[in-house]
Write a protein that holds these residues in place. Sequence first.
Motif, PDB file in Angstrom:
ATOM      1  N   MET A  86       0.800  -1.142   0.273  1.00 59.46           N
ATOM      2  CA  MET A  86      -0.102  -0.280   0.198  1.00 59.46           C
ATOM      3  C   MET A  86       0.914   1.370  -0.088  1.00 59.46           C
ATOM      4  SD  MET A  86      -2.914  -0.794   2.472  1.00 59.46           S
ATOM      5  CE  MET A  86      -3.725  -2.561   2.560  1.00 59.46           C
ATOM      6  N   HIS A 105      -5.307   2.414  -2.060  1.00 57.85           N
ATOM      7  CA  HIS A 105      -5.211   2.656  -0.441  1.00 57.85           C
ATOM      8  C   HIS A 105      -5.452   4.431  -0.761  1.00 57.85           C
ATOM      9  CE1 HIS A 105      -2.581   4.685   2.447  1.00 57.85           C
ATOM     10  NE2 HIS A 105      -3.283   3.762   3.239  1.00 57.85           N
ATOM     11  N   LYS A 106      -4.986   5.255  -1.318  1.00 57.31           N
ATOM     12  CA  LYS A 106      -5.401   6.933  -1.531  1.00 57.31           C
ATOM     13  C   LYS A 106      -6.656   6.930  -1.389  1.00 57.31           C
ATOM     14  CE  LYS A 106      -1.074   8.543  -3.989  1.00 57.31           C
ATOM     15  NZ  LYS A 106      -0.764   9.102  -4.826  1.00 57.31           N
ATOM     16  N   LEU A 109      -8.494   4.909   1.817  1.00 58.99           N
ATOM     17  CA  LEU A 109      -8.129   4.764   3.344  1.00 58.99           C
ATOM     18  C   LEU A 109      -7.514   6.176   3.348  1.00 58.99           C
ATOM     19  CD1 LEU A 109      -6.949   1.191   3.335  1.00 58.99           C
ATOM     20  CD2 LEU A 109      -8.708   1.907   4.275  1.00 58.99           C
ATOM     21  N   PRO A 121      -0.264   2.461   6.302  1.00 56.64           N
ATOM     22  CA  PRO A 121       0.395   1.056   6.133  1.00 56.64           C
ATOM     23  C   PRO A 121       1.844   1.037   6.530  1.00 56.64           C
ATOM     24  CG  PRO A 121       0.056   2.189   3.934  1.00 56.64           C
ATOM     25  CD  PRO A 121      -0.313   3.402   5.092  1.00 56.64           C
TER      26      PRO A 121
END
Length: 164
Positions: A86, A105-106, A109, A121
Amino acid sequence: DDSSCTCDDPLIPSPLIGTKGWGKAHHLNKALIEATVNQFDTVDDVDDYSYGGTNGYDDFFGDDFYNGMKAGCDIAMVGDLFIEAMNGRIMGENSTMMAPIVDVHKQYLTKSGGGNYDALPLGISGDSSPNLFWRLKHGEMPNYFDPQIWLVMIGYNDLTRWGC
């Protein structure tokens, strides 16, 4: 039958220091935490401030990669390759192969990407349970780093490498 087990005891911390890239990944995770907690503009600022060098991390992903987490993070994610990916890294080295994982991820999360949470992460490829335990006990997670949620994803290498 426990006598046939060849696994490391998960309650005895064990580093992977001799493994190429592991120490660098450990260092980068510490830098990510410092950048988040101390509200540095970029991860490179941590290296310039604390370690006297630069890691090139921001050069790879852009200066704004963690700017959305300046106030800290909601979720700390610790584990192995699945978590390190990530960050776009494998064993501490930037990998363009991980770009789609970084994008997900961006998007989901990080609050700046539209997610409900900021998740940091902090994985290292190849880690087993004893390796993660070592990182937790040897300074990767300082006492002042206090996310609301801890996500632990570990065990893949324990199962595949050692058959535990």
